[in-house]
Write a protein that holds these residues in place. Sequence first.
Motif, PDB file in Angstrom:
ATOM      1  N   ASP A  92      -2.010   8.868  -4.552  1.00 32.95           N
ATOM      2  CA  ASP A  92      -1.571   8.226  -5.795  1.00 32.95           C
ATOM      3  C   ASP A  92      -0.617   9.116  -6.592  1.00 32.95           C
ATOM      4  O   ASP A  92      -0.107   8.716  -7.606  1.00 32.95           O
ATOM      5  N   LEU A 119       1.669   3.231   2.306  1.00 30.62           N
ATOM      6  CA  LEU A 119       0.977   4.271   3.056  1.00 30.62           C
ATOM      7  C   LEU A 119       1.932   4.950   4.024  1.00 30.62           C
ATOM      8  O   LEU A 119       2.964   4.396   4.384  1.00 30.62           O
ATOM      9  N   ARG A 178      -6.914   5.948  -1.700  1.00 23.97           N
ATOM     10  CA  ARG A 178      -5.622   6.529  -2.112  1.00 23.97           C
ATOM     11  C   ARG A 178      -5.856   7.680  -3.092  1.00 23.97           C
ATOM     12  O   ARG A 178      -5.217   8.706  -3.009  1.00 23.97           O
ATOM     13  N   ASN A 199       0.805  -1.219   0.000  1.00 24.08           N
ATOM     14  CA  ASN A 199       0.000   0.000   0.000  1.00 24.08           C
ATOM     15  C   ASN A 199       0.836   1.265   0.000  1.00 24.08           C
ATOM     16  O   ASN A 199       0.359   2.319  -0.358  1.00 24.08           O
TER      17      ASN A 199
END
Length: 132
Positions: free
Chosen positions: A131, A75, A125, A73
């Motif tokens: 992104d 993140l 996202r 991910n």
Amino acid sequence: MQVSMQIALLERRSISELQEMWKKYFDAPPTTYNKEFYISRIAHRIQELAYGGLSASQQKLIANMYVPPEDRNNLPPAGTRIVREYLGVENVVTVMKDGFEYNGMKYPSLSAVAKKITGRKISGRYFFGLDK
């Protein structure tokens, strides 16, 4: 007997017959009562034994395809606050080790938070601009 004939005959077998076949082809005991499950797995195993399984390089390639979710991910680390203004309201989400906190509630994914804010299914996202 030909592989294709063995596989075709699986459809005619009862669940109990398929469970007995399962014991022949697999080391683990049968765990379900779903006929389609047994047919698909046993058919695959029959083909694997007749024609060969994956090569070592193919197995390694598949094994390396798995990336833990936290890496996949990409993140921000836990504790990071993500801020997004939407329809004139500032929305603040805190990244947690095992999910996201928004307005005192815990959510399993950033997309779930984005859906709560917008009322529609949307990539978290994308909505929060991660992104880019």
